[in-house]
Design a protein around this motif. Structure first.
Motif, PDB file in Angstrom:
ATOM      1  N   LEU A   1      11.386   8.983  -4.958  1.00 16.40           N
ATOM      2  CA  LEU A   1      11.105   9.137  -6.384  1.00 16.40           C
ATOM      3  C   LEU A   1       9.774   8.520  -6.766  1.00 16.40           C
ATOM      4  CD1 LEU A   1      12.112  10.099  -9.156  1.00 16.40           C
ATOM      5  CD2 LEU A   1      13.333   7.926  -9.380  1.00 16.40           C
ATOM      6  N   GLY A   2       9.415   7.401  -6.109  1.00 16.43           N
ATOM      7  CA  GLY A   2       8.150   6.773  -6.439  1.00 16.43           C
ATOM      8  C   GLY A   2       7.947   5.452  -5.726  1.00 16.43           C
ATOM      9  N   VAL A   3       6.771   4.902  -5.919  1.00 17.95           N
ATOM     10  CA  VAL A   3       6.361   3.651  -5.289  1.00 17.95           C
ATOM     11  C   VAL A   3       5.839   2.706  -6.362  1.00 17.95           C
ATOM     12  CG1 VAL A   3       4.737   2.582  -3.670  1.00 17.95           C
ATOM     13  CG2 VAL A   3       5.754   4.827  -3.137  1.00 17.95           C
ATOM     14  N   VAL A   4       6.275   1.448  -6.297  1.00 16.12           N
ATOM     15  CA  VAL A   4       5.735   0.406  -7.188  1.00 16.12           C
ATOM     16  C   VAL A   4       5.062  -0.635  -6.300  1.00 16.12           C
ATOM     17  CG1 VAL A   4       6.252  -1.337  -8.935  1.00 16.12           C
ATOM     18  CG2 VAL A   4       7.581   0.793  -8.862  1.00 16.12           C
ATOM     19  N   HIS A   5       3.769  -0.816  -6.508  1.00 14.86           N
ATOM     20  CA  HIS A   5       3.001  -1.732  -5.669  1.00 14.86           C
ATOM     21  C   HIS A   5       3.275  -3.188  -6.032  1.00 14.86           C
ATOM     22  CE1 HIS A   5       0.822   2.057  -5.096  1.00 14.86           C
ATOM     23  NE2 HIS A   5       0.380   1.534  -3.967  1.00 14.86           N
ATOM     24  N   ARG A   6       3.127  -4.052  -5.045  1.00 15.60           N
ATOM     25  CA  ARG A   6       3.249  -5.491  -5.292  1.00 15.60           C
ATOM     26  C   ARG A   6       2.180  -5.906  -6.297  1.00 15.60           C
ATOM     27  NH1 ARG A   6       5.854  -9.494  -2.796  1.00 15.60           N
ATOM     28  NH2 ARG A   6       6.383  -8.188  -1.002  1.00 15.60           N
ATOM     29  N   ASP A   7       2.589  -6.673  -7.303  1.00 15.41           N
ATOM     30  CA  ASP A   7       1.679  -7.019  -8.391  1.00 15.41           C
ATOM     31  C   ASP A   7       2.031  -8.421  -8.888  1.00 15.41           C
ATOM     32  OD1 ASP A   7       0.341  -7.216 -10.934  1.00 15.41           O
ATOM     33  OD2 ASP A   7       0.287  -5.025 -11.054  1.00 15.41           O
TER      34      ASP A   7
ATOM     35  N   SER B   1       0.842  -1.194   0.000  1.00 15.23           N
ATOM     36  CA  SER B   1       0.000   0.000   0.000  1.00 15.23           C
ATOM     37  C   SER B   1       0.876   1.242   0.000  1.00 15.23           C
ATOM     38  CB  SER B   1      -0.905   0.026   1.240  1.00 15.23           C
ATOM     39  OG  SER B   1      -0.115   0.156   2.414  1.00 15.23           O
ATOM     40  N   GLN B   2       0.254   2.371  -0.289  1.00 15.73           N
ATOM     41  CA  GLN B   2       0.985   3.634  -0.249  1.00 15.73           C
ATOM     42  C   GLN B   2       1.458   3.932   1.176  1.00 15.73           C
ATOM     43  OE1 GLN B   2       1.122   4.943  -3.339  1.00 15.73           O
ATOM     44  NE2 GLN B   2       2.477   6.650  -2.863  1.00 15.73           N
ATOM     45  N   LYS B   3       0.646   3.573   2.147  1.00 20.99           N
ATOM     46  CA  LYS B   3       1.011   3.814   3.549  1.00 20.99           C
ATOM     47  C   LYS B   3       2.243   3.008   3.945  1.00 20.99           C
ATOM     48  CE  LYS B   3      -0.773   3.512   8.272  1.00 20.99           C
ATOM     49  NZ  LYS B   3      -1.935   3.156   9.125  1.00 20.99           N
TER      50      LYS B   3
END
Length: 268
Positions: free
Chosen positions: A208-214, A182-184
């Motif tokens: 720089l950024g977030v990559v969610h588990r996918d 999650s973003q949190k």
């Protein structure tokens, strides 16, 4: 006067293996290429090179051949015409793993003209803090450190940043939180690392950024097809494209700076 070089060089590093660094570097290149940029992707994991495996390729030549009479043009592998090319490395070659300054200078001397023809040079580094990793991490203008929310990733990433900061006087680090639920969770992980860097090193770092588990990431690796081609609309692919936009904006600012100060030589 020699034309000012506007190639933006970026190393992609991690404190430990298993955080998805190589997969992320590959797909960031594809996302930047989608935005109209030209790129060289250099497999700088000189001990355990595996970008070719992710792509299902079996290169005839690699970086080791550049130490002989082979030219850079005979080593690169086009991934998307001439606009995105891979410079593959070799696995388990001591001459590359234990590269000294002379060998490094020879290698980069052969690659300099190639790099200058592209908008971006992306270096996928090995994990950890070996001398070769630190050397390649210190060379480019920008550094991306890939972390996951796991405590071991945070600890090892801090160690990498600390060594580069204290031994190489590097103070600009961009962080990507990968495999976040999650973003949190991603924000909490970044904050823990940022607080340690600020407290012990007086060093501000940037998210720089977030990559969610996918789950599509694992499937793309199993099929040896890059995520942005295997599942272009999945969440992780969208996250990577958002990060690529931010990276492209940084290069635009760099070009503007160079246009006003053409003596700058912003290359590896």
């Amino acid at each position: 006067m020699t034309e000012a070089n506007t190639t933006l060089s970026i190393s992609v590093a991690s404190g430990k293996g298993g955080v998805g660094k190589t997969n992320l570097a590959l797909n960031l290149c594809l996302a930047l290429h989608e935005l109209g940029n030209t790129l060289v992707l250099l497999d700088a994991d000189l001990g355990l090179a595996n970008l070719d495996v992710l792509l299902g390729l079996s290169p005839e030549k690699n970086l080791q051949d550049l130490l002989g009479d082979t030219s850079a043009e005979n080593v690169v592998i086009p991934l998307a015409g001439d606009g995105l090319v891979l410079l593959p490395s070799a696995s388990g070659v001591a001459e590359l793993v234990e590269m000294d300054d002379d060998v490094q200078s020879l290698l980069l001397g052969k690659l300099d003209a190639l790099f200058r023809r592209y908008d971006f040079l992306i270096l996928d580094l090995g994990a950890g803090i070996s001398p070769t990793v630190l050397s390649f991490a210190a060379m480019p203008q920008e550094r991306i450190v890939v972390i996951t929310p796991e405590p071991t990733s945070l600890t090892d990433s801090y160690a990498l940043i600390k060594v580069l900061c204290t031994q190489r006087q590097i103070r600009n680090f961009q962080i990507i939180v990968n495999m976040a639920e999650s973003q949190k969770e991603a924000k909490n992980a970044f904050n823990r690392l940022a607080q340690a860097c600020e407290h012990f090193l007086s060093l501000p770092i940037s998210l720089l950024g977030v990559v969610h588990r996918d789950p599509m990431v694992t499937e793309s690796v199993r099929h040896q097809v890059p995520l942005l081609k295997f599942a272009p609309t999945c969440q992780a692919a969208q996250d990577i494209r958002e990060i690529a936009k931010k990276i492209m904006e940084r290069r635009i600012r760099l070009k503007d700076l160079i246009s006003r100060s053409p003596i700058l030589k912003p290359l590896i």
